[in-house]
Design a protein around this motif. Structure first.
Motif, PDB file in Angstrom:
ATOM      1  N   ASN A  32      48.632  49.912  39.016  1.00  0.00           N
ATOM      2  CA  ASN A  32      47.449  49.229  38.483  1.00  0.00           C
ATOM      3  C   ASN A  32      46.920  48.196  39.478  1.00  0.00           C
ATOM      4  OD1 ASN A  32      45.547  49.000  36.349  1.00  0.00           O
ATOM      5  ND2 ASN A  32      46.479  47.061  35.728  1.00  0.00           N
ATOM      6  N   VAL A  38      47.905  47.748  32.107  1.00  0.00           N
ATOM      7  CA  VAL A  38      46.555  48.314  32.199  1.00  0.00           C
ATOM      8  C   VAL A  38      45.642  47.650  31.183  1.00  0.00           C
ATOM      9  CG1 VAL A  38      45.177  50.403  31.881  1.00  0.00           C
ATOM     10  CG2 VAL A  38      47.353  50.526  33.110  1.00  0.00           C
ATOM     11  N   CYS A  84      48.495  54.127  37.128  1.00  0.00           N
ATOM     12  CA  CYS A  84      49.520  53.502  36.293  1.00  0.00           C
ATOM     13  C   CYS A  84      50.768  54.378  36.287  1.00  0.00           C
ATOM     14  CB  CYS A  84      48.997  53.296  34.874  1.00  0.00           C
ATOM     15  SG  CYS A  84      48.782  54.824  33.915  1.00  0.00           S
ATOM     16  N   CYS A 130      44.799  55.033  31.480  1.00  0.00           N
ATOM     17  CA  CYS A 130      43.806  54.403  32.361  1.00  0.00           C
ATOM     18  C   CYS A 130      42.589  55.277  32.661  1.00  0.00           C
ATOM     19  CB  CYS A 130      44.469  53.955  33.665  1.00  0.00           C
ATOM     20  SG  CYS A 130      45.101  55.297  34.694  1.00  0.00           S
TER      21      CYS A 130
END
Length: 487
Positions: free
Chosen positions: A241, A219, A255, A336
Protein backbone atom coordinates in the motif's frame (compact mmCIF):
# COMPACT_ATOMS: atom_id res chain seq x y z
CA UNK A 1 -5.97 -25.38 42.63
CA UNK A 2 -3.07 -23.08 41.74
CA UNK A 3 0.47 -24.30 42.39
CA UNK A 4 2.88 -22.17 44.44
CA UNK A 5 5.04 -21.57 41.38
CA UNK A 6 2.03 -20.35 39.36
CA UNK A 7 1.00 -17.95 42.14
CA UNK A 8 4.57 -16.68 42.46
CA UNK A 9 4.73 -16.12 38.71
CA UNK A 10 1.42 -14.23 38.79
CA UNK A 11 2.60 -12.04 41.67
CA UNK A 12 5.85 -11.31 39.84
CA UNK A 13 3.99 -10.46 36.63
CA UNK A 14 1.62 -8.10 38.47
CA UNK A 15 4.52 -6.37 40.19
CA UNK A 16 6.21 -5.95 36.82
CA UNK A 17 3.04 -4.48 35.33
CA UNK A 18 2.69 -2.06 38.26
CA UNK A 19 6.33 -1.06 37.85
CA UNK A 20 5.82 -0.53 34.11
CA UNK A 21 2.79 1.66 34.82
CA UNK A 22 4.72 3.64 37.42
CA UNK A 23 7.58 4.06 34.94
CA UNK A 24 5.13 5.34 32.34
CA UNK A 25 3.58 7.73 34.89
CA UNK A 26 7.05 8.98 35.80
CA UNK A 27 7.81 9.53 32.13
CA UNK A 28 4.57 11.47 31.67
CA UNK A 29 5.40 13.66 34.69
CA UNK A 30 8.82 14.32 33.21
CA UNK A 31 7.30 15.21 29.84
CA UNK A 32 4.83 17.51 31.59
CA UNK A 33 7.67 19.22 33.44
CA UNK A 34 9.53 19.74 30.16
CA UNK A 35 6.36 21.06 28.51
CA UNK A 36 5.68 23.48 31.38
CA UNK A 37 9.28 24.63 31.26
CA UNK A 38 8.97 25.22 27.52
CA UNK A 39 5.73 27.08 28.15
CA UNK A 40 7.43 29.35 30.69
CA UNK A 41 10.31 29.93 28.29
CA UNK A 42 7.85 30.85 25.56
CA UNK A 43 6.06 33.27 27.89
CA UNK A 44 9.37 34.81 28.94
CA UNK A 45 10.44 35.01 25.33
CA UNK A 46 7.20 36.74 24.47
CA UNK A 47 7.77 39.28 27.25
CA UNK A 48 11.35 39.85 26.10
CA UNK A 49 10.14 40.26 22.53
CA UNK A 50 7.59 42.85 23.68
CA UNK A 51 10.24 44.75 25.63
CA UNK A 52 12.59 44.49 22.69
CA UNK A 53 9.98 45.87 20.31
CA UNK A 54 9.26 48.77 22.66
CA UNK A 55 12.94 49.51 22.89
CA UNK A 56 13.24 49.44 19.09
CA UNK A 57 10.29 51.79 18.67
CA UNK A 58 11.82 54.16 21.18
CA UNK A 59 15.12 54.01 19.37
CA UNK A 60 13.50 54.68 16.04
CA UNK A 61 12.10 57.89 17.48
CA UNK A 62 15.55 58.82 18.75
CA UNK A 63 17.84 60.06 15.94
CA UNK A 64 20.89 59.26 18.06
CA UNK A 65 20.17 55.53 17.95
CA UNK A 66 19.33 54.81 14.30
CA UNK A 67 21.56 51.67 14.33
CA UNK A 68 18.70 49.73 15.96
CA UNK A 69 17.01 49.59 12.59
CA UNK A 70 19.54 46.92 11.48
CA UNK A 71 19.40 44.61 14.54
CA UNK A 72 17.47 41.29 13.91
CA UNK A 73 14.86 40.00 16.30
CA UNK A 74 15.94 37.03 18.45
CA UNK A 75 15.08 33.64 16.93
CA UNK A 76 15.50 29.99 17.93
CA UNK A 77 18.83 28.94 16.47
CA UNK A 78 18.30 25.22 15.87
CA UNK A 79 15.37 22.89 15.17
CA UNK A 80 16.60 20.17 17.56
CA UNK A 81 17.88 20.32 21.10
CA UNK A 82 21.53 19.68 21.92
CA UNK A 83 20.49 16.39 23.51
CA UNK A 84 18.83 15.33 20.26
CA UNK A 85 21.86 16.35 18.22
CA UNK A 86 24.04 14.24 20.50
CA UNK A 87 21.72 11.21 20.54
CA UNK A 88 20.96 11.11 16.80
CA UNK A 89 24.14 12.72 15.48
CA UNK A 90 25.50 9.61 13.75
CA UNK A 91 22.41 9.37 11.54
CA UNK A 92 21.85 13.12 11.25
CA UNK A 93 25.07 13.48 9.26
CA UNK A 94 23.87 10.90 6.75
CA UNK A 95 22.54 12.64 3.63
CA UNK A 96 19.70 10.09 3.49
CA UNK A 97 18.45 11.46 6.85
CA UNK A 98 19.78 14.92 7.60
CA UNK A 99 17.92 17.50 9.64
CA UNK A 100 14.66 17.25 7.69
CA UNK A 101 14.65 13.46 7.89
CA UNK A 102 15.18 13.58 11.65
CA UNK A 103 12.35 16.06 12.03
CA UNK A 104 10.11 13.71 10.02
CA UNK A 105 11.10 10.85 12.33
CA UNK A 106 10.30 13.00 15.35
CA UNK A 107 6.85 13.81 13.96
CA UNK A 108 6.08 10.23 12.82
CA UNK A 109 3.57 7.96 14.53
CA UNK A 110 4.34 4.29 13.94
CA UNK A 111 2.29 1.26 14.98
CA UNK A 112 3.87 -2.17 15.43
CA UNK A 113 1.41 -5.06 15.51
CA UNK A 114 3.08 -7.93 17.35
CA UNK A 115 5.72 -7.65 20.08
CA UNK A 116 7.48 -10.94 19.33
CA UNK A 117 10.45 -12.02 17.25
CA UNK A 118 9.84 -9.43 14.52
CA UNK A 119 8.39 -6.68 16.66
CA UNK A 120 11.16 -6.59 19.29
CA UNK A 121 14.07 -5.66 16.98
CA UNK A 122 11.86 -3.47 14.79
CA UNK A 123 10.67 -1.49 17.81
CA UNK A 124 14.17 -1.19 19.22
CA UNK A 125 15.63 0.35 16.07
CA UNK A 126 12.67 2.66 15.49
CA UNK A 127 12.83 3.89 19.08
CA UNK A 128 16.58 4.28 18.79
CA UNK A 129 16.18 6.30 15.60
CA UNK A 130 13.92 8.80 17.37
CA UNK A 131 10.43 8.05 16.08
CA UNK A 132 8.15 10.47 17.89
CA UNK A 133 5.32 8.09 18.77
CA UNK A 134 5.53 4.30 18.84
CA UNK A 135 2.50 2.10 19.48
CA UNK A 136 2.62 -1.63 20.23
CA UNK A 137 -0.29 -4.07 19.81
CA UNK A 138 -0.13 -7.54 21.38
CA UNK A 139 -2.33 -9.55 23.72
CA UNK A 140 0.17 -12.30 24.60
CA UNK A 141 2.36 -12.69 27.67
CA UNK A 142 6.06 -13.52 27.78
CA UNK A 143 6.93 -17.22 27.83
CA UNK A 144 10.29 -18.84 28.39
CA UNK A 145 10.27 -20.29 24.87
CA UNK A 146 10.13 -16.71 23.48
CA UNK A 147 13.43 -15.57 24.93
CA UNK A 148 15.86 -17.07 22.41
CA UNK A 149 14.57 -14.70 19.72
CA UNK A 150 12.34 -12.00 21.27
CA UNK A 151 15.21 -9.88 22.51
CA UNK A 152 13.24 -7.10 24.23
CA UNK A 153 11.95 -9.55 26.84
CA UNK A 154 13.84 -11.15 29.72
CA UNK A 155 13.63 -14.04 32.16
CA UNK A 156 12.39 -11.89 35.04
CA UNK A 157 9.44 -10.70 32.93
CA UNK A 158 7.98 -14.14 32.13
CA UNK A 159 4.20 -13.93 32.56
CA UNK A 160 4.14 -10.19 31.89
CA UNK A 161 2.24 -8.72 28.94
CA UNK A 162 4.63 -8.58 26.00
CA UNK A 163 3.61 -4.98 25.37
CA UNK A 164 4.59 -3.93 28.91
CA UNK A 165 7.80 -5.94 28.81
CA UNK A 166 8.82 -4.42 25.48
CA UNK A 167 7.96 -0.88 26.59
CA UNK A 168 10.07 -1.30 29.72
CA UNK A 169 13.00 -2.21 27.49
CA UNK A 170 12.31 0.60 25.02
CA UNK A 171 11.98 3.31 27.68
CA UNK A 172 15.45 2.42 28.92
CA UNK A 173 16.71 2.62 25.34
CA UNK A 174 15.12 5.99 24.53
CA UNK A 175 12.92 7.76 27.10
CA UNK A 176 12.17 10.60 24.66
CA UNK A 177 9.72 8.58 22.57
CA UNK A 178 5.99 8.64 23.30
CA UNK A 179 5.03 4.98 23.78
CA UNK A 180 1.43 3.80 23.50
CA UNK A 181 0.48 0.27 24.68
CA UNK A 182 -2.41 -1.72 23.19
CA UNK A 183 -2.68 -4.80 25.42
CA UNK A 184 -5.01 -6.89 23.25
CA UNK A 185 -4.95 -8.75 19.97
CA UNK A 186 -5.98 -6.77 16.93
CA UNK A 187 -9.53 -7.50 15.77
CA UNK A 188 -11.61 -6.35 12.78
CA UNK A 189 -13.76 -4.21 15.09
CA UNK A 190 -10.79 -2.35 16.61
CA UNK A 191 -8.28 -2.17 13.73
CA UNK A 192 -9.51 1.01 12.00
CA UNK A 193 -9.89 2.98 15.24
CA UNK A 194 -6.32 2.10 16.23
CA UNK A 195 -4.78 2.65 12.80
CA UNK A 196 -6.34 6.12 12.49
CA UNK A 197 -3.95 7.35 15.19
CA UNK A 198 -0.79 6.38 13.28
CA UNK A 199 1.00 7.21 10.04
CA UNK A 200 2.79 3.91 9.34
CA UNK A 201 2.10 0.28 10.29
CA UNK A 202 4.46 -2.68 10.68
CA UNK A 203 2.97 -6.18 10.52
CA UNK A 204 5.09 -8.24 12.92
CA UNK A 205 2.57 -11.07 13.39
CA UNK A 206 2.93 -14.71 12.48
CA UNK A 207 -0.33 -15.92 10.92
CA UNK A 208 -2.22 -15.36 7.64
CA UNK A 209 -5.40 -14.28 9.42
CA UNK A 210 -3.68 -11.29 10.99
CA UNK A 211 -1.77 -10.43 7.81
CA UNK A 212 -4.96 -10.14 5.74
CA UNK A 213 -6.68 -8.13 8.48
CA UNK A 214 -3.77 -5.69 8.89
CA UNK A 215 -3.43 -5.19 5.14
CA UNK A 216 -7.17 -4.57 4.70
CA UNK A 217 -7.17 -2.05 7.55
CA UNK A 218 -4.13 -0.26 6.09
CA UNK A 219 -5.82 0.16 2.70
CA UNK A 220 -9.04 1.42 4.26
CA UNK A 221 -7.21 3.85 6.58
CA UNK A 222 -4.62 4.94 4.00
CA UNK A 223 -1.47 3.74 5.78
CA UNK A 224 1.69 2.29 4.21
CA UNK A 225 2.44 -1.19 5.52
CA UNK A 226 5.78 -2.93 6.08
CA UNK A 227 5.08 -6.66 6.27
CA UNK A 228 7.48 -9.48 7.11
CA UNK A 229 7.46 -13.12 8.14
CA UNK A 230 10.01 -15.73 9.20
CA UNK A 231 10.05 -19.49 9.74
CA UNK A 232 12.88 -21.92 10.31
CA UNK A 233 15.81 -20.34 8.42
CA UNK A 234 13.90 -18.23 5.90
CA UNK A 235 12.08 -14.93 5.80
CA UNK A 236 10.35 -12.53 3.45
CA UNK A 237 9.67 -8.80 3.47
CA UNK A 238 7.58 -6.40 1.39
CA UNK A 239 6.27 -2.85 1.58
CA UNK A 240 2.55 -2.72 0.74
CA UNK A 241 0.00 0.00 0.00
CA UNK A 242 2.84 2.37 -0.90
CA UNK A 243 1.96 4.95 -1.96
CA UNK A 244 -1.28 4.68 0.01
CA UNK A 245 -4.22 5.39 -2.20
CA UNK A 246 -7.97 4.89 -1.96
CA UNK A 247 -9.38 1.65 -3.39
CA UNK A 248 -9.61 1.92 -7.16
CA UNK A 249 -6.68 4.33 -7.57
CA UNK A 250 -4.34 2.80 -10.15
CA UNK A 251 -1.24 4.57 -8.78
CA UNK A 252 -1.56 3.02 -5.33
CA UNK A 253 0.74 0.28 -4.11
CA UNK A 254 -0.49 -3.33 -4.05
CA UNK A 255 -1.91 -4.79 -0.86
CA UNK A 256 -1.41 -8.22 0.69
CA UNK A 257 -4.40 -9.62 -1.21
CA UNK A 258 -2.84 -8.47 -4.50
CA UNK A 259 0.26 -10.54 -3.76
CA UNK A 260 -1.57 -13.46 -2.15
CA UNK A 261 -5.18 -13.48 -3.40
CA UNK A 262 -5.80 -16.82 -1.73
CA UNK A 263 -4.43 -17.94 1.64
CA UNK A 264 -2.24 -21.04 1.84
CA UNK A 265 -3.95 -24.35 2.64
CA UNK A 266 -4.67 -24.46 6.35
CA UNK A 267 -2.81 -27.74 6.77
CA UNK A 268 0.34 -26.18 5.27
CA UNK A 269 0.50 -23.31 7.77
CA UNK A 270 3.26 -24.15 10.25
CA UNK A 271 3.90 -22.13 13.37
CA UNK A 272 7.28 -21.49 14.97
CA UNK A 273 6.32 -23.92 17.70
CA UNK A 274 5.87 -26.70 15.15
CA UNK A 275 8.44 -25.82 12.48
CA UNK A 276 11.02 -24.03 14.58
CA UNK A 277 12.75 -20.70 14.08
CA UNK A 278 16.38 -19.59 14.26
CA UNK A 279 16.55 -16.43 16.37
CA UNK A 280 18.85 -14.33 14.16
CA UNK A 281 16.66 -15.09 11.13
CA UNK A 282 13.58 -13.44 12.60
CA UNK A 283 15.86 -10.74 14.01
CA UNK A 284 17.19 -9.94 10.53
CA UNK A 285 13.67 -9.60 9.17
CA UNK A 286 12.57 -7.35 12.06
CA UNK A 287 15.59 -5.08 11.57
CA UNK A 288 14.84 -4.89 7.85
CA UNK A 289 11.29 -3.84 8.70
CA UNK A 290 12.65 -0.99 10.84
CA UNK A 291 14.97 -0.01 7.99
CA UNK A 292 12.15 0.12 5.45
CA UNK A 293 10.01 2.13 7.85
CA UNK A 294 12.81 4.65 8.40
CA UNK A 295 13.28 4.94 4.64
CA UNK A 296 9.56 5.63 4.22
CA UNK A 297 9.49 8.21 7.00
CA UNK A 298 12.62 10.15 6.08
CA UNK A 299 11.98 10.27 2.32
CA UNK A 300 11.30 13.76 0.99
CA UNK A 301 8.03 14.36 -0.88
CA UNK A 302 9.97 14.55 -4.14
CA UNK A 303 11.44 11.06 -3.72
CA UNK A 304 10.08 8.59 -6.27
CA UNK A 305 8.33 5.54 -4.81
CA UNK A 306 10.29 2.38 -5.67
CA UNK A 307 8.41 -0.35 -7.58
CA UNK A 308 6.85 -3.05 -5.39
CA UNK A 309 9.02 -6.08 -4.66
CA UNK A 310 9.32 -9.07 -2.36
CA UNK A 311 12.64 -9.60 -0.57
CA UNK A 312 13.44 -13.25 0.17
CA UNK A 313 16.03 -14.25 2.78
CA UNK A 314 17.48 -17.72 3.28
CA UNK A 315 20.15 -18.06 5.97
CA UNK A 316 21.78 -21.17 4.47
CA UNK A 317 21.67 -20.16 0.80
CA UNK A 318 24.26 -18.36 -1.30
CA UNK A 319 23.37 -15.61 -1.92
CA UNK A 320 21.23 -15.16 1.15
CA UNK A 321 19.05 -12.43 -0.37
CA UNK A 322 17.13 -12.22 -3.60
CA UNK A 323 14.49 -9.82 -4.79
CA UNK A 324 11.30 -10.64 -6.70
CA UNK A 325 9.43 -7.93 -8.59
CA UNK A 326 5.74 -7.62 -7.80
CA UNK A 327 3.03 -6.36 -10.08
CA UNK A 328 0.91 -3.36 -9.21
CA UNK A 329 -2.60 -3.52 -7.81
CA UNK A 330 -4.77 -6.32 -9.11
CA UNK A 331 -7.80 -5.21 -11.11
CA UNK A 332 -9.92 -7.79 -9.28
CA UNK A 333 -8.56 -7.28 -5.76
CA UNK A 334 -11.34 -7.40 -3.19
CA UNK A 335 -9.68 -4.71 -1.07
CA UNK A 336 -7.92 -2.10 -3.23
CA UNK A 337 -9.53 -2.37 -6.70
CA UNK A 338 -12.36 -0.23 -8.04
CA UNK A 339 -14.71 -3.18 -7.43
CA UNK A 340 -13.59 -3.79 -3.86
CA UNK A 341 -15.92 -5.52 -1.45
CA UNK A 342 -13.90 -4.95 1.72
CA UNK A 343 -15.24 -1.75 3.27
CA UNK A 344 -15.01 -0.07 6.66
CA UNK A 345 -18.54 -1.21 7.39
CA UNK A 346 -17.84 -4.84 6.51
CA UNK A 347 -14.70 -4.76 8.64
CA UNK A 348 -16.11 -3.21 11.78
CA UNK A 349 -19.43 -5.05 11.62
CA UNK A 350 -17.76 -8.43 12.01
CA UNK A 351 -18.95 -9.76 8.67
CA UNK A 352 -15.31 -10.23 7.60
CA UNK A 353 -14.47 -13.70 8.92
CA UNK A 354 -10.71 -13.98 8.51
CA UNK A 355 -10.58 -17.33 10.26
CA UNK A 356 -13.07 -18.83 7.80
CA UNK A 357 -11.33 -17.14 4.85
CA UNK A 358 -7.97 -18.64 5.81
CA UNK A 359 -9.55 -22.01 6.51
CA UNK A 360 -8.07 -22.21 9.97
CA UNK A 361 -9.07 -25.48 11.53
CA UNK A 362 -9.13 -26.75 15.06
CA UNK A 363 -6.58 -29.40 16.07
CA UNK A 364 -6.82 -32.40 13.76
CA UNK A 365 -9.64 -34.75 14.76
CA UNK A 366 -10.10 -37.26 11.96
CA UNK A 367 -9.96 -40.62 13.72
CA UNK A 368 -12.71 -42.35 15.68
CA UNK A 369 -12.09 -42.86 19.38
CA UNK A 370 -11.58 -46.59 18.72
CA UNK A 371 -8.46 -45.72 16.71
CA UNK A 372 -6.89 -43.66 19.48
CA UNK A 373 -5.27 -44.42 22.82
CA UNK A 374 -4.18 -42.11 25.62
CA UNK A 375 -0.63 -41.51 26.80
CA UNK A 376 -1.45 -43.46 29.95
CA UNK A 377 -2.64 -46.40 27.82
CA UNK A 378 0.66 -46.27 25.95
CA UNK A 379 2.53 -46.47 29.26
CA UNK A 380 0.49 -49.52 30.28
CA UNK A 381 1.23 -51.19 26.96
CA UNK A 382 4.96 -50.54 27.28
CA UNK A 383 4.95 -51.78 30.88
CA UNK A 384 3.32 -55.11 30.05
CA UNK A 385 5.33 -55.99 26.93
CA UNK A 386 8.97 -56.31 26.03
CA UNK A 387 10.22 -54.69 22.84
CA UNK A 388 11.96 -57.98 22.04
CA UNK A 389 8.71 -59.93 21.99
CA UNK A 390 7.48 -60.82 18.54
CA UNK A 391 4.02 -59.71 19.62
CA UNK A 392 5.15 -56.34 21.01
CA UNK A 393 3.52 -53.34 19.32
CA UNK A 394 5.56 -51.21 16.96
CA UNK A 395 5.96 -47.65 18.24
CA UNK A 396 6.06 -45.47 15.14
CA UNK A 397 7.39 -41.94 15.81
CA UNK A 398 6.45 -39.69 12.87
CA UNK A 399 8.31 -36.55 14.00
CA UNK A 400 11.20 -35.32 11.87
CA UNK A 401 14.69 -36.77 12.58
CA UNK A 402 15.85 -33.65 14.42
CA UNK A 403 13.03 -33.89 16.96
CA UNK A 404 13.44 -37.66 17.20
CA UNK A 405 17.08 -37.14 18.18
CA UNK A 406 16.06 -34.76 20.97
CA UNK A 407 14.03 -37.38 22.79
CA UNK A 408 12.38 -40.67 21.90
CA UNK A 409 10.89 -43.79 23.42
CA UNK A 410 13.13 -46.86 23.62
CA UNK A 411 12.82 -49.18 20.61
CA UNK A 412 10.60 -46.70 18.73
CA UNK A 413 11.02 -46.39 14.97
CA UNK A 414 11.34 -43.04 13.27
CA UNK A 415 9.22 -42.72 10.11
CA UNK A 416 8.78 -38.95 9.50
CA UNK A 417 5.38 -37.70 8.45
CA UNK A 418 6.99 -35.31 5.94
CA UNK A 419 7.63 -37.46 2.87
CA UNK A 420 5.71 -40.45 4.23
CA UNK A 421 3.56 -40.86 1.13
CA UNK A 422 6.66 -40.95 -1.09
CA UNK A 423 8.35 -43.43 1.23
CA UNK A 424 5.35 -45.74 1.19
CA UNK A 425 5.15 -45.57 -2.59
CA UNK A 426 8.84 -46.13 -3.27
CA UNK A 427 9.76 -48.51 -0.44
CA UNK A 428 7.31 -51.47 -0.16
CA UNK A 429 9.45 -52.93 2.62
CA UNK A 430 8.08 -50.36 5.04
CA UNK A 431 4.58 -51.80 4.89
CA UNK A 432 5.91 -55.34 4.78
CA UNK A 433 7.68 -54.78 8.12
CA UNK A 434 4.42 -53.54 9.66
CA UNK A 435 2.22 -56.33 8.29
CA UNK A 436 0.39 -58.40 10.93
CA UNK A 437 1.69 -56.13 13.71
CA UNK A 438 0.00 -53.80 16.20
CA UNK A 439 1.20 -50.29 15.37
CA UNK A 440 1.00 -47.26 17.67
CA UNK A 441 1.76 -43.93 15.99
CA UNK A 442 2.97 -40.92 17.99
CA UNK A 443 4.05 -37.36 17.19
CA UNK A 444 4.59 -34.12 19.11
CA UNK A 445 0.97 -32.96 19.47
CA UNK A 446 -1.20 -35.77 18.14
CA UNK A 447 -2.01 -34.14 14.80
CA UNK A 448 0.48 -35.62 12.34
CA UNK A 449 0.02 -39.04 13.92
CA UNK A 450 -3.67 -39.10 12.97
CA UNK A 451 -2.88 -38.22 9.37
CA UNK A 452 -0.17 -40.87 9.34
CA UNK A 453 -2.66 -43.48 10.57
CA UNK A 454 -5.02 -42.55 7.73
CA UNK A 455 -2.22 -42.80 5.19
CA UNK A 456 -1.02 -46.17 6.50
CA UNK A 457 -4.56 -47.57 6.45
CA UNK A 458 -4.98 -46.52 2.85
CA UNK A 459 -1.60 -47.96 1.84
CA UNK A 460 -2.08 -51.46 3.22
CA UNK A 461 -4.84 -53.02 5.33
CA UNK A 462 -2.48 -55.85 6.35
CA UNK A 463 -1.57 -54.14 9.63
CA UNK A 464 -3.29 -55.98 12.47
CA UNK A 465 -4.24 -52.85 14.42
CA UNK A 466 -3.35 -49.23 13.92
CA UNK A 467 -3.86 -46.45 16.47
CA UNK A 468 -2.43 -43.06 17.30
CA UNK A 469 -1.52 -41.63 20.71
CA UNK A 470 -3.94 -38.83 21.52
CA UNK A 471 -2.14 -35.60 22.34
CA UNK A 472 1.24 -37.00 21.37
CA UNK A 473 4.31 -36.34 23.46
CA UNK A 474 2.77 -33.26 25.02
CA UNK A 475 0.18 -35.55 26.63
CA UNK A 476 2.97 -38.01 27.49
CA UNK A 477 4.75 -35.23 29.38
CA UNK A 478 1.60 -34.08 31.18
CA UNK A 479 0.26 -37.52 32.07
CA UNK A 480 3.26 -39.82 32.33
CA UNK A 481 6.73 -38.29 32.36
CA UNK A 482 7.02 -34.67 33.65
CA UNK A 483 10.75 -34.71 32.86
CA UNK A 484 10.11 -35.26 29.16
CA UNK A 485 11.64 -32.27 27.31
CA UNK A 486 9.22 -29.40 26.71
CA UNK A 487 10.38 -27.82 23.46
Amino acid sequence: MFSTSAVDAQVTALREQIQATEDQLSQLREQLAHAEEAQHRAQDAGKLETDWQQEIMGALNNPQHQYYQHQPQPQQRFSLSNAEFKRYGRQLIMPQVGLQGQLRLKAARVLIVGAGGLGCPAAAYLAGAGVGTLGLVDGDTVEESNLHRQVAHSTDRIGMFKVDSALSYLRNLNPNVNYIPHRAHLTPSTALDIFDNYDFVLDCTDHPTSRYLISDACVLSGKPLVSASALRTEGQLTVLNNPPRAPGASDGGPCYRCVFPRPPPAESVVSCGEGGILGPVVGVMGILQALEAIKLITASPETATPPPSLLLFSAYSIPQFRNVKLRSRRADCTTCSANHTVTPASLTSGSMDYIAFCGVTNPVDVLPSSSRISASDLLSTLSTTSPHDDDAPVILDVRDPTQFELCNLPSSINLPWQGLSTRLREDPQVMEDLKDRDVLVVCKLGNDSQLAVQMLEAANPGIRSLKDVKGGFRAWRNEVDPEWPDY
